[in-house]
Design a protein around this motif. Sequence first.
Motif, PDB file in Angstrom:
ATOM      1  N   GLU A   1       0.829  -1.198   0.000  1.00 36.71           N
ATOM      2  CA  GLU A   1       0.000   0.000   0.000  1.00 36.71           C
ATOM      3  C   GLU A   1       0.870   1.258   0.000  1.00 36.71           C
ATOM      4  O   GLU A   1       0.719   2.140  -0.845  1.00 36.71           O
ATOM      5  N   VAL A   2       1.795   1.368   0.964  1.00 36.91           N
ATOM      6  CA  VAL A   2       2.654   2.557   1.066  1.00 36.91           C
ATOM      7  C   VAL A   2       4.095   2.114   1.310  1.00 36.91           C
ATOM      8  O   VAL A   2       4.347   1.289   2.204  1.00 36.91           O
TER       9      VAL A   2
ATOM     10  N   VAL B   1       7.776   3.696   2.362  1.00 35.94           N
ATOM     11  CA  VAL B   1       8.437   4.862   2.948  1.00 35.94           C
ATOM     12  C   VAL B   1       9.935   4.732   2.699  1.00 35.94           C
ATOM     13  O   VAL B   1      10.545   3.733   3.099  1.00 35.94           O
TER      14      VAL B   1
ATOM     15  N   ALA C   1       6.083   6.017   9.172  1.00 42.38           N
ATOM     16  CA  ALA C   1       5.836   4.583   9.312  1.00 42.38           C
ATOM     17  C   ALA C   1       4.978   4.305  10.543  1.00 42.38           C
ATOM     18  O   ALA C   1       4.041   3.496  10.491  1.00 42.38           O
TER      19      ALA C   1
ATOM     20  N   LEU D   1       1.367   5.414   9.859  1.00 41.95           N
ATOM     21  CA  LEU D   1       0.680   4.490   8.953  1.00 41.95           C
ATOM     22  C   LEU D   1       0.322   3.193   9.679  1.00 41.95           C
ATOM     23  O   LEU D   1      -0.788   2.673   9.542  1.00 41.95           O
TER      24      LEU D   1
ATOM     25  N   ALA E   1       2.436  -1.203   5.108  1.00 33.88           N
ATOM     26  CA  ALA E   1       3.523  -0.320   4.693  1.00 33.88           C
ATOM     27  C   ALA E   1       4.866  -0.998   4.887  1.00 33.88           C
ATOM     28  O   ALA E   1       5.009  -1.950   5.663  1.00 33.88           O
TER      29      ALA E   1
ATOM     30  N   VAL F   1       4.225  -2.750  10.364  1.00 37.53           N
ATOM     31  CA  VAL F   1       5.032  -2.178   9.287  1.00 37.53           C
ATOM     32  C   VAL F   1       6.334  -2.975   9.139  1.00 37.53           C
ATOM     33  O   VAL F   1       6.999  -3.272  10.135  1.00 37.53           O
TER      34      VAL F   1
ATOM     35  N   ALA G   1       3.968   0.351  -5.217  1.00 39.74           N
ATOM     36  CA  ALA G   1       3.252   0.923  -4.071  1.00 39.74           C
ATOM     37  C   ALA G   1       2.151   1.853  -4.547  1.00 39.74           C
ATOM     38  O   ALA G   1       2.320   2.568  -5.545  1.00 39.74           O
TER      39      ALA G   1
END
Length: 376
Positions: free
Chosen positions: A5-6, A8, A19, A22, A29, A159, A188
């Motif tokens: 999804e994300v 960093v 982080a 999220l 993430a 995460v 991502a």
Amino acid sequence: MERIEVAVVGSGVVGSAAARALGARGVPAVVLEQFDLGHARGSSHGATRIFRLSYPDADYVHMAVRARDAWTALQDDAGEELLVTTGGLDAGPGASACGSALEACGVEHAWLAEQDIRARFGWIAVRPGERMLFQPDAGVCLAGRAVAAQLRLARRDGVQVRAATPVLGIEPRGDRAVLRTSAGEISARVAIVAAGPWSGGLLAGAVARVPRLTVTVQQVRYFAPTGARSARWPTLIEWPSAGPSWYVVPMAGDAPGVKVAAHILGRAVDPRNGPFDEIDPVQEDEAAAYVRRRVPGLAPAGFAAETCLYTMTADKDFVLDREGPVVVAGGCSGHAFKFGPLLGELLADMALGTDPGIPRERFSLSRPALATDPRP
């Protein structure tokens, strides 16, 4: 290709804060860090950083108030002290603008006369007739501990944190971002670039107009108090009409002494050529001279000198913006650590399409100042 999804990029104070934010929101993430966690090649390492609400600018005062609350929430979540409140002094001609901004924002502060300063803070050499601004919420961020705590909490909430995983490039593809890493490609939905001195290089090809960011080497050192080591010192910032702006950070956490340094535009470097461990003896002499002149409560011999990197913009404002699937957090210009936990929340908001509640134009990727060289 791995999908997430994300992603960093960077595990310093800003990346680790994003982080954590999220993870707390349940967003899948991953953090990608090119070096070991807690490394000394960027801007977040070391024992301490200054925290203050006092700024000559109401926008930053408002953000600092929000950051204070974010630090409280971080400490509660981590179960450890990460911000030591000491109070802070602002001196020099520029302190008046700080007082005006605090007044406009309704933030508690007081002006101390010469005799008050001498009575309360005898370690400072006060000039005849001088007054200083005092703000009680200022203090010391325990830098290394805070970054480690944020990463620990992010991991707790699911995460993934991957050290020794350099990101080689970022490319928008459709509505996603593809990150090329040393271990393969990652797709991502959003990439948050919080890579400090390496952000400029990573943004080439990731955004339409790459901001001009100048990386500089900064030098700090410590001094030993001559009186009771248990005495609580406030922070001190000098706001001169010309010349370097000196600052004093009280001893706290793992710091070996009281940090004294000048907020100046240091030597420009390419971060890929680091680490930059060489200590400039001229800067050490200048710091010792300042201590003798202004802070007689410290022994005048500095020790444990160290370096870090600044990533400067021409207007010294941060870059906090989103373009397509890429969120940018950069150009922290030597004054972002105090905002770390708040910036993490703002970046998570941007990644999830929520209004972060900041003056977006001021921190925009498209503002004219980002086309200007920060160096005079």
